[in-house]
Scaffold this motif. Structure first.
Motif, PDB file in Angstrom:
ATOM      1  N   UNK A   1      24.497  31.941  35.693  1.00 23.61           N
ATOM      2  CA  UNK A   1      23.727  31.748  34.878  1.00 23.61           C
ATOM      3  C   UNK A   1      22.203  31.842  35.365  1.00 23.61           C
ATOM      4  N   UNK A   2      22.121  31.329  36.569  1.00 25.25           N
ATOM      5  CA  UNK A   2      20.799  30.966  37.294  1.00 25.25           C
ATOM      6  C   UNK A   2      20.063  31.940  37.885  1.00 25.25           C
ATOM      7  N   UNK A   3      20.843  32.882  38.675  1.00 27.94           N
ATOM      8  CA  UNK A   3      20.473  34.012  39.338  1.00 27.94           C
ATOM      9  C   UNK A   3      20.711  35.453  38.807  1.00 27.94           C
ATOM     10  N   UNK A   4      21.805  35.566  38.099  1.00 24.17           N
ATOM     11  CA  UNK A   4      22.185  36.991  37.505  1.00 24.17           C
ATOM     12  C   UNK A   4      22.305  38.141  38.686  1.00 24.17           C
ATOM     13  N   UNK A   5      21.296  38.981  38.566  1.00 21.19           N
ATOM     14  CA  UNK A   5      21.428  40.330  39.645  1.00 21.19           C
ATOM     15  C   UNK A   5      21.237  39.691  40.955  1.00 21.19           C
ATOM     16  N   UNK A   6      20.618  38.317  41.467  1.00 19.45           N
ATOM     17  CA  UNK A   6      20.455  38.213  42.681  1.00 19.45           C
ATOM     18  C   UNK A   6      21.581  37.572  43.263  1.00 19.45           C
ATOM     19  N   UNK A   7      22.883  37.569  42.601  1.00 15.29           N
ATOM     20  CA  UNK A   7      23.959  36.707  43.118  1.00 15.29           C
ATOM     21  C   UNK A   7      24.729  37.785  43.991  1.00 15.29           C
ATOM     22  N   UNK A   8      25.304  37.257  45.214  1.00 11.17           N
ATOM     23  CA  UNK A   8      26.117  37.873  46.083  1.00 11.17           C
ATOM     24  C   UNK A   8      27.574  38.547  45.401  1.00 11.17           C
ATOM     25  N   UNK A   9      27.591  39.940  45.753  1.00 11.87           N
ATOM     26  CA  UNK A   9      28.819  40.499  45.257  1.00 11.87           C
ATOM     27  C   UNK A   9      30.032  39.967  45.631  1.00 11.87           C
ATOM     28  N   UNK A  10      30.975  39.688  44.725  1.00 11.09           N
ATOM     29  CA  UNK A  10      32.331  39.267  45.120  1.00 11.09           C
ATOM     30  C   UNK A  10      33.215  39.121  44.055  1.00 11.09           C
ATOM     31  N   UNK A  11      34.319  38.734  44.175  1.00  9.67           N
ATOM     32  CA  UNK A  11      35.559  38.678  43.232  1.00  9.67           C
ATOM     33  C   UNK A  11      36.399  37.163  43.402  1.00  9.67           C
ATOM     34  N   UNK A  12      36.941  36.809  42.391  1.00 12.86           N
ATOM     35  CA  UNK A  12      37.693  35.647  42.501  1.00 12.86           C
ATOM     36  C   UNK A  12      39.153  35.970  42.398  1.00 12.86           C
ATOM     37  N   UNK A  13      39.728  35.725  43.327  1.00 13.57           N
ATOM     38  CA  UNK A  13      41.392  36.264  43.089  1.00 13.57           C
ATOM     39  C   UNK A  13      42.095  35.496  44.422  1.00 13.57           C
ATOM     40  N   UNK A  14      43.418  35.528  43.955  1.00 10.82           N
ATOM     41  CA  UNK A  14      44.134  35.127  44.776  1.00 10.82           C
ATOM     42  C   UNK A  14      45.337  36.467  45.421  1.00 10.82           C
ATOM     43  N   UNK A  15      44.964  37.533  45.256  1.00 12.24           N
ATOM     44  CA  UNK A  15      45.546  38.723  45.412  1.00 12.24           C
ATOM     45  C   UNK A  15      44.886  39.218  46.602  1.00 12.24           C
ATOM     46  N   UNK A  16      45.838  39.368  47.836  1.00 19.02           N
ATOM     47  CA  UNK A  16      45.451  40.051  49.014  1.00 19.02           C
ATOM     48  C   UNK A  16      44.820  41.281  48.895  1.00 19.02           C
TER      49      UNK A  16
END
Length: 507
Positions: free
Chosen positions: A319-334
């Motif tokens: 919510x705070x930084x939008x486009x300036x966020x580091x690319x990533x994904x939340x997962x437990x899938x190797x």
């Protein structure tokens, strides 16, 4: 308190390898010290004067010709005042003024005291009184929980100030030390793993994010006032106006953000790390524009987020930084983690960092909640010496002697450095020229072939592994070591340890 009391304690601490004995000696010293002396005392013990850089080098100290005092009379306050004057000397005539100040201080000190002060000013104390030992000593001297002292130190970024609060304040005042917008805190650190899959096995469900070959930044905002700090808490706000401008435009009044910055080339790929770092130590140049990527948020509009799980912090960060966020994904899938790693590498970045989504932000700590994964093994080591080159490198300081930190004193003095190898690979002509210009100012001695240095230069070294070797005290040697980049954003205390390198041995 007399300086001689501090020197005697430092000698006692150096003489023992026992952590408990070190803590006991330091706690007795702290308990006797006047509150006004404590910040300076802590700075001297850590060989990091509270004034920061004093403008004093080995050549200036070794060139002094003075008669030392026969009996101790210098107080901690006298030394602190002298350091204050040294740090404040500037402009025309400052070199002569520093020489006069050093001569006066040396003349008032005994030979033993001057040896201690010289090493403290040059960052060469090897007492084994590293931050962790001193934290425990502060806790014992003040009868406060070690966890409370450690947290206050991490959040204040100042061990001396923390010691004063612990020793003179109440337990509630110590526990009240918290985040302050505009006051930098020590960053959370990551351990390492060979693959994203291995990292997930450590963290469980995680945020898998790009690992950039950039510089760590911490950004504070209160209204229109924005401050930007490096990994070592140096204020670089005036060097990075484009980052200040970006953060001023974010939809919040108060913020503390953690992230990285680097410069991109014409094709959108990352420029070399050294080019990014050049912006931190030179006048602002709009020719090299820095872009921030933020991966964590510690505070927003009156709400501290340190103790919240990463999953909560990431939601607030989005919510705070939008486009300036580091690319990533939340997962437990190797498979998903491995895919993101391939994408990061294809984009020219170093790899990924895998962060457990249930973990709080552990300021100043390196644990298993954050795990970095890079396809090439890289370690931060300390330059101990450099050899003069031959052939086309004739006249240049080239082959580097590399040391790892030995905090426990397993292979020498506690808190010292143990040599693990040499390398001249990866050194460009530009780096060779820089080394040859810079290293003599940090010289401690030399032979016909080698210039030995104060341990101040941290360099990132890529290796293929380690092998057993009787050649070096630690019993190992680096395999195919090559220079990746100098790391002026890191201190010797941030270097990798001999124990970490030895853990790479197979069989």
């Amino acid at each position: 308190m007399l300086l001689s009391e501090l020197v005697s304690t430092a000698e006692e601490v150096t003489a023992t390898a026992s952590r408990l004995a070190k803590v006991d000696a330091l706690s007795r010293l702290l308990a006797r010290a006047d509150a006004d002396d404590v910040p300076a005392l802590v700075g001297l013990l850590l060989a990091t004067p509270r004034q920061g850089r004093l403008g004093v080098g080995w050549r200036g100290i070794s060139a002094l010709e003075v008669m030392h005092a026969d009996e101790p009379s210098l107080s901690i306050g006298d030394v602190d005042a002298a350091f204050e004057a040294l740090a404040g000397a500037s402009g025309s005539g400052s070199a002569a003024a520093r020489t006069d100040l050093l001569s006066a201080l040396a003349g008032r000190a005994t030979a033993t005291e001057w040896d201690f002060l010289s090493r403290a000013m040059l960052g060469e104390l090897r007492t084994g009184a590293l931050g962790g030992v001193l934290l425990d000593a502060i806790a014992r001297a003040s009868d406060r929980p070690a966890a409370s002292v450690r947290r206050a130190a991490m959040l204040s970024g100042d061990l001396g100030d923390t010691a004063v609060i612990a020793l003179t304040g109440t337990a509630a005042e110590l526990d009240a030390v918290g985040l302050v917008v505009g006051r930098a805190v020590l960053p959370m650190l990551a351990s390492t793993a060979a693959t994203p899959t291995a990292a997930l096995e450590v963290t469980g469900r995680a945020s898998v994010e790009y690992k950039l070959d950039g510089a760590r930044i911490q950004v504070h905002r209160r209204g229109d006032d924005v401050s930007v700090y490096t990994r070592s808490l140096a204020d670089i706000t005036h060097r990075v106006p484009e980052i200040v401008e970006i953060v001023r435009g974010l939809p919040a009044h108060d913020l503390i953000l953690d992230g990285e910055t680097l410069s991109l080339d014409e094709d959108g790929g990352p420029r070399p790390f050294q080019e990014t770092m050049s912006r931190f130590g030179a006048d602002v140049s709009r020719e090299l524009v820095l872009r921030p990527w933020f991966f964590d948020i510690l505070h927003i509009d009156g709400r501290d987020l340190l103790d919240e799980p990463l999953s909560i912090r990431l939601a607030e960060l989005e919510k705070a930084v939008g486009e300036w966020r580091m690319p990533g994904v939340v997962t437990d899938d190797p498979a998903a983690a491995e895919q993101l790693s391939r994408e990061a590498l294809a984009a020219g970045h170093e790899g990924v960092v895998v962060k457990g989504v249930d973990a709080p932000y552990a300021a100043g700590r390196r644990g298993k909640s954050w795990v970095k994964v890079k396809p090439v093994l890289t370690y931060d080591l300390v330059v101990l010496a450099a050899e003069w080159g031959s052939g086309r490198r004739q006249g240049w300081l080239s082959n580097l002697h590399l040391g790892a930190l030995d905090p426990s004193g397993e292979f020498g003095e506690p808190g010292g450095l143990v040599m693990v190898g040499k390398t001249f690979k990866g050194l460009t002509d530009e780096l060779l020229r820089w080394q040859t210009e810079q290293f003599p100012s940090f010289e401690t001695r030399r032979t016909q072939s080698t210039v030995f240095l104060r341990p101040e230069f941290v360099v990132e070294i890529a290796i293929d592994g380690v092998q057993r070797s009787p050649r070096y005290p630690g019993g190992i040697a680096l395999r195919f070591a090559r220079v990746k980049a100098y790391r002026p954003d890191k201190s010797v205390a941030d270097a990798d340890t001999i124990q970490t390198l030895r853990s790479l041995q197979r069989g």
